[in-house]
Design an enzyme around this catalytic site. Structure first.
Site, PDB file in Angstrom:
ATOM      1  N   ASP A  33      -6.581  -0.225   4.995  1.00 43.32           N
ATOM      2  CA  ASP A  33      -6.862  -1.612   5.110  1.00 43.32           C
ATOM      3  C   ASP A  33      -7.955  -1.602   6.251  1.00 43.32           C
ATOM      4  O   ASP A  33      -7.617  -1.230   7.410  1.00 43.32           O
ATOM      5  CB  ASP A  33      -5.664  -2.532   5.202  1.00 43.32           C
ATOM      6  CG  ASP A  33      -6.144  -3.927   5.078  1.00 43.32           C
ATOM      7  OD1 ASP A  33      -6.948  -4.376   5.793  1.00 43.32           O
ATOM      8  OD2 ASP A  33      -5.620  -4.704   4.070  1.00 43.32           O
ATOM      9  N   GLN A  96      -3.807 -14.594  -0.933  1.00 45.30           N
ATOM     10  CA  GLN A  96      -4.376 -13.547  -1.500  1.00 45.30           C
ATOM     11  C   GLN A  96      -6.171 -13.964  -1.117  1.00 45.30           C
ATOM     12  O   GLN A  96      -6.664 -14.939  -1.224  1.00 45.30           O
ATOM     13  CB  GLN A  96      -4.456 -13.489  -3.170  1.00 45.30           C
ATOM     14  CG  GLN A  96      -5.064 -12.257  -3.717  1.00 45.30           C
ATOM     15  CD  GLN A  96      -4.836 -12.075  -5.059  1.00 45.30           C
ATOM     16  OE1 GLN A  96      -4.346 -12.923  -6.030  1.00 45.30           O
ATOM     17  NE2 GLN A  96      -5.187 -10.887  -5.744  1.00 45.30           N
ATOM     18  N   HIS A 102      -3.223  -5.817  -5.413  1.00 44.62           N
ATOM     19  CA  HIS A 102      -2.816  -4.632  -4.603  1.00 44.62           C
ATOM     20  C   HIS A 102      -1.511  -4.818  -4.137  1.00 44.62           C
ATOM     21  O   HIS A 102      -1.176  -5.860  -3.805  1.00 44.62           O
ATOM     22  CB  HIS A 102      -3.794  -4.426  -3.553  1.00 44.62           C
ATOM     23  CG  HIS A 102      -4.067  -5.744  -2.896  1.00 44.62           C
ATOM     24  ND1 HIS A 102      -5.148  -6.697  -3.244  1.00 44.62           N
ATOM     25  CD2 HIS A 102      -3.763  -6.181  -1.622  1.00 44.62           C
ATOM     26  CE1 HIS A 102      -5.133  -7.564  -2.532  1.00 44.62           C
ATOM     27  NE2 HIS A 102      -4.577  -7.487  -1.499  1.00 44.62           N
ATOM     28  N   PHE A 103      -0.941  -3.766  -3.447  1.00 42.83           N
ATOM     29  CA  PHE A 103       0.464  -3.700  -2.476  1.00 42.83           C
ATOM     30  C   PHE A 103      -0.296  -3.315  -1.141  1.00 42.83           C
ATOM     31  O   PHE A 103      -0.824  -2.508  -1.170  1.00 42.83           O
ATOM     32  CB  PHE A 103       1.644  -2.889  -2.884  1.00 42.83           C
ATOM     33  CG  PHE A 103       2.460  -3.532  -3.841  1.00 42.83           C
ATOM     34  CD1 PHE A 103       3.385  -4.301  -3.388  1.00 42.83           C
ATOM     35  CD2 PHE A 103       2.283  -3.448  -5.466  1.00 42.83           C
ATOM     36  CE1 PHE A 103       4.428  -4.783  -4.149  1.00 42.83           C
ATOM     37  CE2 PHE A 103       3.057  -4.061  -5.932  1.00 42.83           C
ATOM     38  CZ  PHE A 103       4.267  -4.632  -5.583  1.00 42.83           C
ATOM     39  N   HIS A 104       0.294  -4.075  -0.256  1.00 40.87           N
ATOM     40  CA  HIS A 104      -0.110  -3.899   1.211  1.00 40.87           C
ATOM     41  C   HIS A 104       1.373  -2.976   1.531  1.00 40.87           C
ATOM     42  O   HIS A 104       2.444  -3.191   1.313  1.00 40.87           O
ATOM     43  CB  HIS A 104       0.168  -5.189   2.078  1.00 40.87           C
ATOM     44  CG  HIS A 104      -1.082  -5.933   1.821  1.00 40.87           C
ATOM     45  ND1 HIS A 104      -2.146  -6.037   2.763  1.00 40.87           N
ATOM     46  CD2 HIS A 104      -1.197  -7.100   1.040  1.00 40.87           C
ATOM     47  CE1 HIS A 104      -3.100  -6.934   2.280  1.00 40.87           C
ATOM     48  NE2 HIS A 104      -2.354  -7.491   1.346  1.00 40.87           N
TER      49      HIS A 104
HETATM   50  P1  AMP Z   1      -4.948 -10.003   0.249  1.00 35.19           P
HETATM   51  O1  AMP Z   1      -5.260 -11.151   1.377  1.00 35.19           O
HETATM   52  O2  AMP Z   1      -3.484  -9.884  -0.088  1.00 35.19           O
HETATM   53  O3  AMP Z   1      -5.880 -10.177  -0.840  1.00 35.19           O
HETATM   54  O4  AMP Z   1      -5.381  -8.816   1.106  1.00 35.19           O
HETATM   55  C1  AMP Z   1      -6.547  -8.203   1.025  1.00 35.19           C
HETATM   56  C2  AMP Z   1      -6.746  -7.128   1.975  1.00 35.19           C
HETATM   57  O5  AMP Z   1      -7.911  -6.347   1.860  1.00 35.19           O
HETATM   58  C3  AMP Z   1      -6.649  -7.829   3.536  1.00 35.19           C
HETATM   59  O6  AMP Z   1      -5.805  -7.085   4.385  1.00 35.19           O
HETATM   60  C4  AMP Z   1      -8.199  -7.085   3.966  1.00 35.19           C
HETATM   61  O7  AMP Z   1      -7.974  -6.617   5.078  1.00 35.19           O
HETATM   62  C5  AMP Z   1      -8.495  -6.013   3.219  1.00 35.19           C
HETATM   63  N1  AMP Z   1      -9.725  -5.451   2.790  1.00 35.19           N
HETATM   64  C6  AMP Z   1     -10.947  -6.509   2.656  1.00 35.19           C
HETATM   65  N2  AMP Z   1     -12.111  -5.784   2.324  1.00 35.19           N
HETATM   66  C7  AMP Z   1     -11.704  -4.552   2.559  1.00 35.19           C
HETATM   67  C8  AMP Z   1     -12.396  -3.226   2.550  1.00 35.19           C
HETATM   68  N3  AMP Z   1     -13.724  -3.309   2.337  1.00 35.19           N
HETATM   69  N4  AMP Z   1     -11.798  -2.048   2.807  1.00 35.19           N
HETATM   70  C9  AMP Z   1     -10.550  -2.077   3.060  1.00 35.19           C
HETATM   71  N5  AMP Z   1      -9.720  -3.330   2.927  1.00 35.19           N
HETATM   72  C10 AMP Z   1     -10.401  -4.520   2.722  1.00 35.19           C
END
Ligand code: AMP
Ligand code: ZN
Length: 139
Positions: A33, A96, A102-104
């Site tokens: 991330d 989101q 996706h999973f964190h």
């Molecule tokens: P969510 O809020 O669960 O949709 O999480 C999206 C995640 O994607 C966030 O933790 C962001 O930091 C991450 N993210 C956004 N753009 C990128 C990218 N280009 N590469 C890696 N992670 C990203």
């Protein structure tokens, strides 16, 4: 072209934007991330685009949880945190921000709060060593 033309994670899958990859197979990708909430914060996605848990097929949901299970174990082995959080959000009201399911996988440490969600971008050079360690633990 595969996936959704405007989806940032589909762009990563197509190699149109950079990412620090941990593991890729036919069906999933695990990568760091770029705005980590804790050092070692990584993500796992199915290659088939689906916005959220309501859109993803049962098969891809199963594929995703298998990959998450494997990644969580590798993070635990590689970084030896006090705990590992698995988080998955559906819809902006739920937090989101990227609409490709996706999973964190987030290493957690006793008495350490998470950094704010999706706020501070870090350099590839910071993420790469974590990716290498996690990769080694996947082998
Ligand atoms: P969510 O809020 O669960 O949709 O999480 C999206 C995640 O994607 C966030 O933790 C962001 O930091 C991450 N993210 C956004 N753009 C990128 C990218 N280009 N590469 C890696 N992670 C990203
Ligand atoms: Zn996508």
């Amino acid at each position: 072209m595969t996936g959704d033309p405007n989806c940032i994670f589909c762009k990563i899958l197509r190699g149109e934007i950079p990412s620090v990859k941990i593991h890729e197979d036919e069906e999933t990708l695990a990568f760091m991330d770029v705005m980590p909430q804790s050092p070692g914060h990584c993500l796992v996605i199915p290659k088939n685009h689906a916005a959220n848990i309501f859109e993803v097929s049962t098969d891809d949901a199963a594929i995703l949880i298998r990959a998450t299970h494997r990644l969580a174990q590798a993070v635990n082995t590689a970084l030896k945190p006090d705990g590992v959080g698995l988080y998955q959000f559906n819809g902006s009201a739920a937090g989101q921000t990227v609409f490709h399911i996706h999973f964190h996988v987030i290493p957690r440490y006793k008495d350490v709060e998470l950094v704010m969600h999706a706020r501070d971008m870090v350099d590839k050079s910071v993420l790469q060593p974590f990716a290498e360690k996690i990769k080694a633990a996947l082998r």
